[in-house]
Design an enzyme around this catalytic site. Structure first.
Site, PDB file in Angstrom:
ATOM      1  N   GLU A 272      16.473 -26.843  16.571  1.00  0.00           N
ATOM      2  CA  GLU A 272      15.817 -26.491  15.312  1.00  0.00           C
ATOM      3  C   GLU A 272      14.322 -26.747  15.377  1.00  0.00           C
ATOM      4  OE1 GLU A 272      17.846 -26.964  11.530  1.00  0.00           O
ATOM      5  OE2 GLU A 272      19.127 -28.424  12.504  1.00  0.00           O
ATOM      6  N   ASP A 273      13.587 -25.828  14.792  1.00  0.00           N
ATOM      7  CA  ASP A 273      12.173 -26.051  14.458  1.00  0.00           C
ATOM      8  C   ASP A 273      11.270 -26.275  15.657  1.00  0.00           C
ATOM      9  OD1 ASP A 273      13.522 -26.162  12.049  1.00  0.00           O
ATOM     10  OD2 ASP A 273      12.506 -27.926  11.300  1.00  0.00           O
TER      11      ASP A 273
ATOM     12  N   CYS B 220      14.785 -21.777   8.426  1.00  0.00           N
ATOM     13  CA  CYS B 220      16.154 -21.737   8.936  1.00  0.00           C
ATOM     14  C   CYS B 220      17.109 -20.807   8.186  1.00  0.00           C
ATOM     15  CB  CYS B 220      16.730 -23.145   9.003  1.00  0.00           C
ATOM     16  SG  CYS B 220      16.618 -24.092   7.481  1.00  0.00           S
TER      17      CYS B 220
ATOM     18  N   ASP C 289      15.836 -21.873  16.386  1.00  0.00           N
ATOM     19  CA  ASP C 289      15.999 -20.958  15.254  1.00  0.00           C
ATOM     20  C   ASP C 289      14.676 -20.442  14.700  1.00  0.00           C
ATOM     21  OD1 ASP C 289      15.262 -23.392  14.128  1.00  0.00           O
ATOM     22  OD2 ASP C 289      16.849 -23.415  12.609  1.00  0.00           O
ATOM     23  N   HIS C 290      13.572 -21.137  14.963  1.00  0.00           N
ATOM     24  CA  HIS C 290      12.220 -20.681  14.605  1.00  0.00           C
ATOM     25  C   HIS C 290      11.249 -21.709  15.144  1.00  0.00           C
ATOM     26  CE1 HIS C 290      12.327 -23.721  11.431  1.00  0.00           C
ATOM     27  NE2 HIS C 290      13.487 -23.216  11.062  1.00  0.00           N
TER      28      HIS C 290
END
Length: 613
Positions: A37-38, A76, A240-241
């Site tokens: 994540e992130d 997200c 996810d980003h």
């Protein structure tokens, strides 16, 4: 004869073992997703000198590293919605953060297709698909215990493991003060970040989180190896980003949307190689909405026509696309709308609410010490011009040459030398919005009302959605000049409420130049659609008509639709002085809330009372 029987028996046992550990009898590969994540591609394999990521670096040597991989949304829930549905969240009305509107039954989710193809599908553990009922996902297992080992013997698996270590919340933990690697004093700061102790510490802490995430990846790869499954399993790692420092996550820049994507493909499936040899880089433009059709292509399953991504592996691999597309909607309690197009060199961003600053206060974002310090320095006048932009109103259009300006600080949109590039990217953005029936052109109060009686995706495609007219009025609004006031006031009386809202936005953007429209704006205060009345009221407030504007904004704080309430709070925060009257109304608003109230309403209302004057 006895030796032949023994040999055949041994062969049967070997075949059984292979069936249990490897691909199924039809030769389908196992697929393992390792998602973090992130995090932007701050990894050694991507050339980042500060990163300590031995496991991902080794995975890249054994596999293929995608150099131009992008999240379609910089946050997200909307991004995960697009991944699991194969449709841009802006096309189905799911582009706003944690909106959780109903999903169309037409949009079957990825596990449903792979299960039909024979896969055992597991998710461990995050969903966050931004839909009303996430149990519709159709996993065989979705829990902290979900694991591919629970499948039937010989059954191929599609397994997702989600790592939260590198999530933004890592920076919200109390700083232990321990010595960090890399040394905070040595890290290179982006030119838009002020040089502060808090900023440097958060840079180093972020690398610390990425290193821990890399160790997690190593554990999952070791587990796969020890199970004897590595030779039959395609491993896909991605984030996810981007993130997590200010101006990355939630924003449509490289730091918010460019992601790492590394894919290891066993020799057995070398027909899927995207390049001649493992260890190669792949320059194809890829975005995360492409994952859904790519998995179906790998599994030999026909790709449904409604999917909006492009398969980049397998028998149904498409030609390399020239562009990838991105969207930004409401981020937590802050209403905004931007769209972006990226080709191999340039990034174009269209800001549809340019009168709002980039960095509207978002409670969760401000929890990072670096973000709070940046804001404080700006308030004290201690930021230079580049560092100050983040807290100021946006231009309508942005254009960046990412090869020569990797930090995207030199906006080329007004440079005559890039007029053709700007026109090409602007045209592509409009084409994509039209093709996908971008639901962002409808204010969320209207969208939320529509979602009460069914899926927005279905309604946009079964009824009249005037996409051409909405694109035209948004252009008129964003590029409005005083000479356009007559057209905008005429549009304030259009039969379509979304068009009326854009007309009011155009007048809001004109500021004091909109004074000739005061009478028409006062008529709009009684519009039956609250979103229109709110924009009209904010515009009138800025034109000195507070006595007419405030009662409307205060009345709509009591609307049954929470997105209408949120819209009114955004207008109050951005335009209204903190008078005793305003303060009293916000305090009354907070006193009416309970445990079921959206946390976003509470956060912005509290900020209105706490915001430095």
């Amino acid at each position: 004869m006895r030796s032949i029987v023994i040999a055949l028996f041994c062969m049967s046992l070997t075949g059984l073992a292979a069936g249990q550990k490897g691909a199924d009898s039809q030769g389908l590969p196992n697929i393992l997703w390792l998602t973090s994540e992130d995090n932007s591609p701050l990894l050694g394999c991507y050339g980042d000198a500060w990163a300590t990521t031995p496991n991902l670096d080794e995975l890249a040597k054994q596999g293929f590293l995608y150099t131009h991989a992008y999240a379609n949304a910089p946050v997200c829930a909307p991004m995960r919605n697009a991944i699991i549905t194969g449709v841009y969240a802006a096309s189905s009305g799911h582009q706003h953060m944690r909106s959780n509107y109903p999903k169309s039954s037409h949009l079957k989710l990825l596990p449903a297709y792979l299960r039909k193809a024979g896969y055992y599908c597991t998710n461990n553990v995050k969903t966050d698909y931004n839909i009303a009922s996430e149990d519709q996902a159709g996993w065989n297992e979705s829990s902290k215990k979900a694991h591919y080992k629970n499948r039937k013997p010989g059954q191929p698996f599609f397994a997702v493991f989600n790592c939260t270590i590198s999530h933004e919340s890592y920076l919200h933990r109390p700083d232990s003060g321990k010595k960090l690697k890399p040394d905070p004093s040595a890290v290179q700061l982006a030119p838009y970040h002020p040089d502060s102790k808090e900023m440097r510490r958060d840079y180093a802490r972020y690398y610390e989180a990425v290193e821990a995430m890399d160790a997690w990846v190593g554990e999952k790869l070791k587990e796969l190896e020890e199970a004897g499954l590595a030779e039959n399993t395609i491993v896909i790692y991605y984030s996810d980003h981007g993130g997590i420092l200010g101006r990355s996550k939630r924003f449509l820049y490289e730091t918010g949307t460019r992601v790492p994507l590394v894919i290891r493909i066993p020799d057995r499936f070398k027909n899927l190689y995207p390049a001649p040899t493992p260890g190669s880089g792949v320059d194809r433009m890829v975005s995360l909405v492409d994952l859904f059709p790519t998995m179906l292509s790998i599994a030999g399953t026909s790709i449904p026509g409604h999917l909006q991504g492009h398969a980049f592996l397998g028998t149904q691999k498409t030609a390399d696309p020239e562009f990838v597309h991105m969207f930004r909607g409401r981020m937590d309690e802050r209403i905004d709308m931007s769209r972006a197009v990226r080709n191999e060199r340039f990034r174009y961003i269209r800001n549809f609410l340019p009168y709002r600053p980039y960095a509207q206060h978002i409670d969760y974002l401000w929890k990072a010490p670096s973000m709070q310090a940046w804001y404080d320095l700006y308030q004290q006048g201690k930021c230079n011009e580049i560092q100050s932009r983040f807290f100021q109103a946006k231009p309508v259009e942005e254009l960046y040459d990412t090869e020569n300006d990797p930090w995207e600080v030199h906006n080329l949109a007004s440079d005559p030398q890039y007029r053709k590039v700007l026109s090409m990217m602007r045209t592509e953005n409009k084409r994509w919005m039209k093709q996908t029936l971008d639901a962002g052109l409808m204010p969320e109060g209207m969208l939320a009302s529509m979602a009460q009686t069914g899926a927005v995706y279905d309604k946009l495609r079964s009824g009249y959605y005037p996409i051409d007219d909405l694109l035209a009025i948004s252009d008129l609004a964003n590029f409005a000049q005083p000479k356009d006031i007559e057209k905008l006031t005429e549009a304030l009386r259009n039969d379509n409420a979304a068009i009326r809202c854009w007309a009011a936005r155009g007048l809001l953007q004109l500021g004091n130049n909109a004074a000739p429209a005061i009478a028409s704006l006062k008529e709009a205060l009684t519009d039956t659609v609250p979103d229109v009345a709110i924009v009209a009221a904010e515009t009138l407030y800025n034109l000195g008509q507070q006595d007419a504007a405030l009662p409307v904004l205060f009345r709509l704080l009591k609307d049954k639709n929470e997105m209408v309430q949120l819209h009114a709070l955004n207008a109050i925060d951005n335009s209204c002085k903190r008078s005793d009257v305003v303060k009293k109304q916000i305090e009354a608003f907070l006193s009416r809330q309970n445990d079921t109230t959206s946390k976003y309403l509470i956060r912005i209302a509290e900020w209105i009372l706490e915001k430095p004057r």
